[in-house]
Design a protein around this motif. Structure first.
Motif, short mmCIF file in Angstrom:
data_model
loop_
_atom_site.label_atom_id
_atom_site.label_comp_id
_atom_site.label_asym_id
_atom_site.label_seq_id
_atom_site.Cartn_x
_atom_site.Cartn_y
_atom_site.Cartn_z
N SER A 75 -7.68 6.27 7.21
CA SER A 75 -8.11 5.67 5.95
C SER A 75 -9.07 4.53 6.24
N GLU A 104 0.82 -1.20 0.00
CA GLU A 104 0.00 0.00 0.00
C GLU A 104 0.86 1.25 0.00
N CYS A 128 -9.78 2.19 13.13
CA CYS A 128 -8.52 2.62 12.53
C CYS A 128 -8.07 3.88 13.23
N ASP A 177 -7.65 13.62 8.39
CA ASP A 177 -7.37 13.09 7.05
C ASP A 177 -6.29 12.02 7.11
N PRO A 215 -6.74 1.65 -0.85
CA PRO A 215 -7.25 2.61 0.13
C PRO A 215 -6.40 3.87 0.08
N PRO A 216 -7.01 5.04 0.26
CA PRO A 216 -6.21 6.28 0.24
C PRO A 216 -5.07 6.17 1.24
N LYS A 217 -3.92 6.68 0.84
CA LYS A 217 -2.76 6.54 1.72
C LYS A 217 -2.94 7.44 2.93
N PRO A 218 -2.86 6.87 4.11
CA PRO A 218 -3.06 7.71 5.29
C PRO A 218 -1.90 8.69 5.44
#
Lengths: 361, 609
Positions: free
Chosen positions: B330, B61, B436, B327, B240-243
């Motif tokens: 994720s 990821e 998360c 933000d 998944p959007p990169k945290p």
């Protein structure tokens, strides 16, 4: 008569069938048989059935009774066609062939039977069912003319010649004929009191017909007294315990009929009957030994005051019931024995016969 | 006498002093293996696989690669197993390999706050250490960072005294995939270890199934020690959007940590220290904190005494701080979570809830809940609870977990499940809870249970209730339908009696009777309306591809029921792996064609390992 019954059964079945064919909800309707759906017809003196109906349809809550009613109508049709009869108990056992639609208790089949009666506006004997119940007993100045069931020949039954026994009222009394020179009919609540009066041939002295009702009078007993009273023009006096059950259940049913059989009360009651005793006043006048009123007695009085159109119609009964509740006591017929075993014959009944104003309507 | 005692104790102390020495971290863990999840052979096997797979997923990821991971466990007999985990990730540069795999507490994740699976940098090296302790064999590592670069092969052990990697062999090797084409990039690790393989609730099989549910973008191939295979195929091509990484939040910092940070910062004033080292602190906030702490904003951080540090902490407590940015989280998302459940659980009803982010002790976190109801699931057992932290399944210590507390705090009866008192609800249902966070608070280093922070439990409860309400709507509808069907069945029983009686009275013909019966049925349907008699089919259920699917539902052992936080001892678990192995959902390895066919043309299936 039986032809009309058959036609009526078929007409109702055809209506149901036609509804089904048109995919319309089929309905079996019968008048609601309960005290809440009767009113007192003062003119003719009986409980008349009201307009409330109960319906059975193809819904989950009524489908079972809907099917059972149709089954029962089919059974009735067969009985009438073959000129047979079935007792209420037998009808219940016949239903055991109906699989899912069978009855679990005789109560259920009796109710359905009464509903069909009400639906067809006939009595159950006309649709082939007869009761099991023990009807009243008769002794005294009466000859009943019946028919031999084998030969069809007339049979005369002289009720003065029953010795210490009595003539038993049959379940169907429509075809009976009467010969009598009696002056009145005495309808008695308890078997014990009836026995005493028969034993001492009270009917001879008093020129009357004695009828032992044995509790609440059956339909046949009521019809028997009604016909006898109407056709021979003789009055009927009721002699019961001095308690709410004797007054409201036994006497009231004798006189105006019951809520449950409201659809046939017109014929199955004795509107000209009068209440003789034991009244609340009798308890005081004759200083009768008493028992305290039970919870159920008080409840019965309250119910009667509130819901019974007969009580609501007669001030005299309201006063009597109120008095009894105030006295908080009840007295049995046999309580008269405190003044001697035959006090009832020698004193009580003759005195009551004399004083019309002590009677209740 | 007092004097003699004194002499003696001194002597004793000297004696003792000779025995006292520094213990290496590695040595400590070699003796306290339970702290890292190696309590018993069965759990050890799972932990090794788990650490390797977690690392593989994180690596893929981070490099924007859709993960394809293969897990093969070989049975080496005599309670020995070899696990081989291979990914298609970015690979690891040559000089880092020994440290990553054979030095404890070495990693990239400890020093940053971001939502990753691993946190401390212990996991995989602990697996290597455990392998070497139980079998004496080194771990074997392959890694390749680009198609035009060579693959490096290492054989490694942990030097427990120094906590350093011991390299037994290092060479460049050619690395080919199964189909003979060269491997482009990725990492492979093989560890031999003592273990115990059993199917069931706490098995590798269950772990991989659960991992597949919450990682719908990953494809995982699995070969169990007995040769049975399973494939968990991705249903989403979106990573998944990169945290984002965030700096710590002042509310999550304790005095000791604060003193360390003050010591090591490069900022020259307290104000700039606060603004540059922490999130959500601007100049105005920093000044406010200094004022509340009665400290000068230009105090040099390195000159801060412990007392001043304490004043600073008090100042922070008095100041109003914005919550950390969220933000950095994720979540799986409601849609993908439901997809993940659909493909692995054959149920009738699915729903999922993603809560808005929240904060505990300055750490942002977010709760997601998914529910799968009905279908193949048994109605008379306790709800199947699946717990996840940062997309990692938590299999052990359910009773000690915050998730269990939240689950039993909810009254499930109105939602259509059975529940006696405040216990785990009963019903044909799987309840999934995912937390998360940039820092998931675990109750221990083995990362098995989430700690009981009220903020976290509250968010879990809200999410469970939200999902519960959706479940309620479905269960109520189902009950209505069931009731309606029962009523219809009841009416239908009496239809032949209606037609039979009519036949007797009216002398209907046989044809008339039949027509009447049909009419009655029609009439009933017209009168009562249509019902959705059939529960929905779950068309996305991937029947042929999962191995552990039904098995983990079968045994609800003691741990789930009580609050026994201790991991179960091996051999005490009530599963009997041999019989349960024989399931239709499994494929024999010698029929790969069949397996391929069952993948139903899903994307990303080809093996590029």
């Amino acid at each position: 008569m039986s032809k009309k019954t058959l036609q009526e059964i078929k007409r109702i079945a055809r209506e149901v069938h036609e509804s089904i064919q048109k995919l319309k909800q089929p309905k079996l309707q019968s008048p609601l048989r309960s005290l809440s759906n009767v009113h007192y017809n003062a003119k003719d003196g009986y409980f008349e059935i009201g307009k409330a109906m109960k319906s059975r349809m193809l819904t989950a809550s009524t489908i079972r009774t809907f099917a059972q009613t149709l089954r029962m109508m089919a059974l009735s049709k067969n009985l009438v066609e073959t000129d047979d009869i079935a007792t209420k108990r037998e009808a219940y056992y016949v239903s055991k062939n109906w699989g899912e639609a069978r009855f679990y208790e005789q109560m259920e089949s009796d109710t359905i039977m009464d509903d069909i009666e009400a639906m067809l506006l006939v009595n159950r004997e006309q649709i082939g069912f007869i009761p099991e119940e023990k009807s009243g007993e008769v002794a005294g100045r009466l000859t009943v003319i019946d028919k031999d069931s084998d030969t069809g020949k007339e049979v005369k039954i002289d009720c003065t010649k029953m010795g210490s026994g009595a003539y038993s009222i049959p379940s169907s009394v429509e075809e009976l004929q009467f010969e009598t020179n009696a002056e009145f009919i005495l309808a008695i609540e308890t078997g014990g009191m009836f026995q005493r009066l028969v034993k001492h041939n009270y009917w001879k002295k008093a020129k009357c017909i004695l009828i032992g009702m044995g509790g609440v009078p059956t339909r046949a007993t009521r019809r028997f007294i009604r016909r006898l009273s109407d056709e021979r023009k003789i009055p009927c006096y009721a002699f019961t315990d001095g308690d709410p059950y004797g007054w409201l259940n036994i006497y009231r049913t004798l006189k105006v009929g019951s809520g449950n059989a409201a659809h046939i009360n017109e014929f199955f009651c004795v509107p000209n009957a009068k209440f003789f005793g034991i009244t609340a006043d009798d308890i005081e006048v004759y200083k009768l030994p008493t028992h305290p009123l039970k919870e159920v007695d008080i409840k019965r009085v309250k119910d009667g005051m509130k819901n019974d159109p007969f009580v609501q119609h007669y001030k005299e009964w309201q006063t009597a019931l109120k008095k009894l509740v105030d006295m908080k006591v009840r007295a049995e017929q046999q309580a008269l024995a405190i003044h001697g075993l035959n006090f009832v014959i020698s004193d009580y009944l003759p005195e009551k016969l004399e004083s019309e104003k002590s009677w209740l309507p | 006498m007092a004097a003699r005692d004194k002499v003696m104790s001194l002597t004793k102390a000297d004696e003792l002093a000779q025995k006292q020495r520094v213990i290496s971290v590695a040595e400590f863990f070699s003796r306290n293996r339970h702290l890292l999840g190696f309590d018993n052979p069965r759990k050890a096997l799972l932990t090794c696989v788990k650490e390797a797979v977690d690392n593989a997923l994180d690596a893929c990821e981070e490099a924007d690669i859709l993960p394809e991971i293969s897990v093969v466990i070989y049975d080496l007999q005599n309670n020995r197993f070899r696990i081989a985990v291979e990914d298609n990730g970015p690979g690891i540069v040559e000089k880092q390999i020994p440290r990553i795999f054979a030095k404890l507490l070495y990693g990239s994740k400890f020093f940053k706050l971001s939502q990753t699976r691993g946190q401390q940098g212990i996991g995989i090296s602990a697996a290597v250490l455990y392998g070497q302790l139980t079998t004496g064999k080194p771990a074997k590592v392959w890694s390749k960072i680009a198609p035009d670069r060579p693959a490096h092969y290492f054989e490694l052990t942990v030097d427990t005294q120094k906590n350093e990697a011991a390299v037994h062999l290092h060479e460049e090797r050619e690395w080919k995939k199964d189909d003979g084409t060269p491997k482009e990039h990725g990492t492979r690790i093989e560890v031999d270890l003592e273990g115990l393989y059993q199917r069931g609730l706490w098995s590798v099989d269950a772990y991989l199934l659960h991992t597949a549910i919450v990682n719908p973008h990953a494809t995982i191939f699995y070969v169990a020690p007995d040769g049975k295979q399973a494939s968990y195929v991705r249903v989403s091509d979106k990573l998944p959007p990169k945290p984002a990484e965030i700096k710590p939040h002042l509310h999550g910092v304790e005095l000791g940590q604060m003193m360390k940070m003050l010591e090591s910062t490069e900022s020259r004033t307290l104000q700039s220290f606060l603004t540059s080292e922490f999130t959500r602190v601007g100049a105005v906030t920093a000044k406010e904190i200094c004022e509340n702490a009665a400290l000068l904003p230009n105090t040099p951080p390195k000159k801060m005494s412990r007392e001043m540090g304490e004043k600073l902490m008090q100042g922070i407590a008095k100041s109003r701080l914005l919550n950390p940015p969220t933000d950095c989280l994720s979540p799986i998302g409601e849609e993908l979570l439901e997809k993940g459940l659909r493909k692995e659980i054959n149920a009738e009803f699915f729903c999922s809830v993603t809560r808005p982010p929240s904060v505990y002790r300055g750490n942002p976190f977010l709760i997601e809940v998914g529910i799968a109801y009905g279908g193949d699931q048994k109605a008379d057992t306790q709800a199947n609870l699946l717990r996840f932290a940062n997309r990692v399944p938590l299999l052990y210590q359910q009773g000690a977990c915050a998730v269990s507390e939240a689950l039993t705090a909810v009254n499930w009866k109105p939602y259509g499940l059975q529940q006696s008192g405040s216990s785990t609800p009963t019903g044909p249902v799987t309840i999934l809870v995912h937390i998360c966070s940039v820092w998931v608070p675990f109750t221990s280093e083995s990362k098995e249970a989430v700690a009981h922070y009220p903020e976290i439990i509250n968010e879990m409860r809200l999410a469970l209730q939200d999902a519960g309400r959706r479940l309620q709507a479905y269960v109520m509808k189902r009950q209505r339908v069931a009731k309606e069907l029962k009523k219809r069945g009841y009416i239908e029983k009496y239809i032949p009696h209606v037609s039979g009686a009519l036949q007797e009275i009216l002398g209907l013909s046989k044809a008339d009777v039949e027509k009447t019966e049909k009419d009655l049925v029609k009439l009933m349907e017209k009168h009562r309306g249509k019902v959705d008699a059939e529960p929905e089919e779950n068309e996305e259920f991937d029947e042929g591809l999962s191995l552990a699917k039904l098995e983990h539902e079968e045994d609800i052992p003691a741990e789930m029921e009580g609050d026994a936080p201790d991991a179960p001892q091996s051999g005490q678990q009530p599963d009997n792996p041999a019989e349960k192995g024989a399931q239709k959902t499994e494929k024999q390895p010698d029929s790969p064609a069949e397996g391929e066919a069952k993948k139903k043309g899903k994307k990303g299936v080809q093996r590029t390992l």
